[in-house]
Design a protein around this motif. Sequence first.
Motif, PDB file in Angstrom:
ATOM      1  N   ARG A  40       0.764  -1.222  -0.077  1.00 41.26           N
ATOM      2  CA  ARG A  40      -0.017   0.081   0.118  1.00 41.26           C
ATOM      3  C   ARG A  40       0.911   1.217   0.020  1.00 41.26           C
ATOM      4  O   ARG A  40       0.614   2.198  -0.740  1.00 41.26           O
ATOM      5  CB  ARG A  40      -0.959   0.080   0.947  1.00 41.26           C
ATOM      6  N   GLY A  41       2.017   1.285   0.888  1.00 38.97           N
ATOM      7  CA  GLY A  41       2.876   2.374   0.794  1.00 38.97           C
ATOM      8  C   GLY A  41       3.645   2.613  -0.537  1.00 38.97           C
ATOM      9  O   GLY A  41       3.705   3.796  -0.880  1.00 38.97           O
ATOM     10  N   LEU A  42       3.901   1.426  -1.223  1.00 38.99           N
ATOM     11  CA  LEU A  42       4.571   1.640  -2.533  1.00 38.99           C
ATOM     12  C   LEU A  42       3.448   2.068  -3.456  1.00 38.99           C
ATOM     13  O   LEU A  42       4.154   2.960  -4.337  1.00 38.99           O
ATOM     14  CB  LEU A  42       5.174   0.096  -2.856  1.00 38.99           C
ATOM     15  N   ILE A  43       2.448   1.846  -3.408  1.00 36.69           N
ATOM     16  CA  ILE A  43       1.465   2.056  -4.280  1.00 36.69           C
ATOM     17  C   ILE A  43       1.304   3.655  -4.316  1.00 36.69           C
ATOM     18  O   ILE A  43       1.237   4.716  -5.068  1.00 36.69           O
ATOM     19  CB  ILE A  43       0.007   1.556  -4.275  1.00 36.69           C
ATOM     20  N   LYS A  44       1.077   4.161  -2.948  1.00 30.09           N
ATOM     21  CA  LYS A  44       1.129   5.569  -2.647  1.00 30.09           C
ATOM     22  C   LYS A  44       2.216   6.314  -3.258  1.00 30.09           C
ATOM     23  O   LYS A  44       2.257   7.363  -3.562  1.00 30.09           O
ATOM     24  CB  LYS A  44       0.767   5.770  -1.124  1.00 30.09           C
ATOM     25  N   LEU A  45       3.409   5.949  -3.056  1.00 25.79           N
ATOM     26  CA  LEU A  45       4.912   6.410  -3.271  1.00 25.79           C
ATOM     27  C   LEU A  45       4.769   6.500  -4.864  1.00 25.79           C
ATOM     28  O   LEU A  45       5.277   7.479  -5.370  1.00 25.79           O
ATOM     29  CB  LEU A  45       5.670   5.649  -2.714  1.00 25.79           C
ATOM     30  N   LEU A  46       4.365   5.422  -5.581  1.00 28.75           N
ATOM     31  CA  LEU A  46       4.450   5.427  -7.249  1.00 28.75           C
ATOM     32  C   LEU A  46       3.508   6.462  -7.735  1.00 28.75           C
ATOM     33  O   LEU A  46       3.761   7.256  -8.453  1.00 28.75           O
ATOM     34  CB  LEU A  46       3.909   4.029  -7.502  1.00 28.75           C
ATOM     35  N   THR A  47       2.156   6.661  -6.859  1.00 31.47           N
ATOM     36  CA  THR A  47       1.283   7.640  -7.522  1.00 31.47           C
ATOM     37  C   THR A  47       2.047   8.993  -7.305  1.00 31.47           C
ATOM     38  O   THR A  47       1.596   9.772  -8.163  1.00 31.47           O
ATOM     39  CB  THR A  47      -0.110   7.543  -6.549  1.00 31.47           C
ATOM     40  N   GLU A  48       2.399   9.222  -6.126  1.00 28.36           N
ATOM     41  CA  GLU A  48       3.049  10.609  -6.118  1.00 28.36           C
ATOM     42  C   GLU A  48       4.253  10.829  -6.808  1.00 28.36           C
ATOM     43  O   GLU A  48       4.792  11.926  -7.145  1.00 28.36           O
ATOM     44  CB  GLU A  48       3.352  10.834  -4.534  1.00 28.36           C
ATOM     45  N   SER A  49       5.042   9.776  -7.289  1.00 30.10           N
ATOM     46  CA  SER A  49       6.145   9.779  -8.094  1.00 30.10           C
ATOM     47  C   SER A  49       5.802  10.578  -9.204  1.00 30.10           C
ATOM     48  O   SER A  49       6.790  11.066 -10.262  1.00 30.10           O
ATOM     49  CB  SER A  49       6.873   8.500  -8.394  1.00 30.10           C
ATOM     50  N   PHE A  65       5.221  14.548  -0.587  1.00 21.94           N
ATOM     51  CA  PHE A  65       4.728  14.213   0.659  1.00 21.94           C
ATOM     52  C   PHE A  65       3.668  13.432   0.533  1.00 21.94           C
ATOM     53  O   PHE A  65       2.806  13.411  -0.359  1.00 21.94           O
ATOM     54  CB  PHE A  65       3.894  15.613   0.969  1.00 21.94           C
ATOM     55  N   VAL A  66       3.748  12.272   1.297  1.00 23.74           N
ATOM     56  CA  VAL A  66       2.762  11.302   1.408  1.00 23.74           C
ATOM     57  C   VAL A  66       2.241  11.135   2.657  1.00 23.74           C
ATOM     58  O   VAL A  66       3.101  10.695   3.594  1.00 23.74           O
ATOM     59  CB  VAL A  66       3.253   9.764   0.585  1.00 23.74           C
ATOM     60  N   GLU A  67       0.914  11.550   2.757  1.00 28.32           N
ATOM     61  CA  GLU A  67       0.488  11.287   4.220  1.00 28.32           C
ATOM     62  C   GLU A  67      -0.407   9.988   4.445  1.00 28.32           C
ATOM     63  O   GLU A  67      -0.540   9.202   3.836  1.00 28.32           O
ATOM     64  CB  GLU A  67      -0.997  12.336   4.241  1.00 28.32           C
ATOM     65  N   GLY A  68       0.208   9.545   5.576  1.00 21.15           N
ATOM     66  CA  GLY A  68      -0.009   8.060   6.056  1.00 21.15           C
ATOM     67  C   GLY A  68       0.383   7.171   5.286  1.00 21.15           C
ATOM     68  O   GLY A  68      -0.267   5.958   4.906  1.00 21.15           O
ATOM     69  N   ILE A  69       1.781   7.284   4.860  1.00 24.11           N
ATOM     70  CA  ILE A  69       2.479   6.130   3.831  1.00 24.11           C
ATOM     71  C   ILE A  69       2.475   4.817   4.604  1.00 24.11           C
ATOM     72  O   ILE A  69       2.119   3.832   3.938  1.00 24.11           O
ATOM     73  CB  ILE A  69       3.588   6.555   3.414  1.00 24.11           C
ATOM     74  N   ILE A  73       2.747   7.135   9.327  1.00 23.77           N
ATOM     75  CA  ILE A  73       4.027   7.738   9.180  1.00 23.77           C
ATOM     76  C   ILE A  73       3.685   8.946   7.837  1.00 23.77           C
ATOM     77  O   ILE A  73       3.089   8.398   7.010  1.00 23.77           O
ATOM     78  CB  ILE A  73       5.123   7.294   8.821  1.00 23.77           C
ATOM     79  N   ASP A  74       3.651  10.194   7.921  1.00 24.23           N
ATOM     80  CA  ASP A  74       3.646  11.201   7.021  1.00 24.23           C
ATOM     81  C   ASP A  74       5.205  11.397   6.356  1.00 24.23           C
ATOM     82  O   ASP A  74       5.933  11.800   7.097  1.00 24.23           O
ATOM     83  CB  ASP A  74       3.086  12.431   7.605  1.00 24.23           C
ATOM     84  N   PHE A  75       5.162  10.959   5.117  1.00 22.78           N
ATOM     85  CA  PHE A  75       6.623  10.919   4.442  1.00 22.78           C
ATOM     86  C   PHE A  75       6.856  12.197   3.824  1.00 22.78           C
ATOM     87  O   PHE A  75       5.989  12.611   2.771  1.00 22.78           O
ATOM     88  CB  PHE A  75       6.834   9.777   3.681  1.00 22.78           C
ATOM     89  N   HIS A  76       7.908  12.735   3.929  1.00 20.87           N
ATOM     90  CA  HIS A  76       8.292  14.250   3.404  1.00 20.87           C
ATOM     91  C   HIS A  76       9.836  14.163   2.989  1.00 20.87           C
ATOM     92  O   HIS A  76      10.590  13.814   3.571  1.00 20.87           O
ATOM     93  CB  HIS A  76       8.002  15.425   4.090  1.00 20.87           C
ATOM     94  N   SER A  77       9.964  14.442   1.572  1.00 16.81           N
ATOM     95  CA  SER A  77      11.456  14.386   1.080  1.00 16.81           C
ATOM     96  C   SER A  77      11.302  15.009  -0.228  1.00 16.81           C
ATOM     97  O   SER A  77      10.547  15.537  -0.852  1.00 16.81           O
ATOM     98  CB  SER A  77      11.939  12.928   0.789  1.00 16.81           C
TER      99      SER A  77
END
Length: 104
Positions: A40-49, A65-69, A73-77
């Motif tokens: 699920r986290g990877l899918i969120k990451l890929l979508t934001e990519s 920025f991915v909220e609730g990855i 955890i809210d991921f920001h980089s």
Amino acid sequence: IFIKDDFGKSYVGGLRMDSIICKYFEEVFEQKYKKKLDKRGLIKLLTESNRVKETLSANKEASMFVEGIMDGIDFHSKITRAEFEKRAEEVFQELTSPLKRFLL
């Protein structure tokens, strides 16, 4: 415009670039949080990519920025265009070598 040939490189395109960006941020996440992302986290990451890729096409740097990855955890980089181009060098070579053969 008609596409006559893809030089056998039909897998080179937007999704491949998204995957390169996703892989970069996956590494950043794992280094920062010492956790491996779930599907699920990877899918969120890929979508934001995809959004990051579009931002990099016009800017020298892009934020993600991915909220609730994962696990709340809210991921920001950030990534720079130079870092992206370095990681995508192999893809660029795959694209340019057939063009050079065609043009010569």
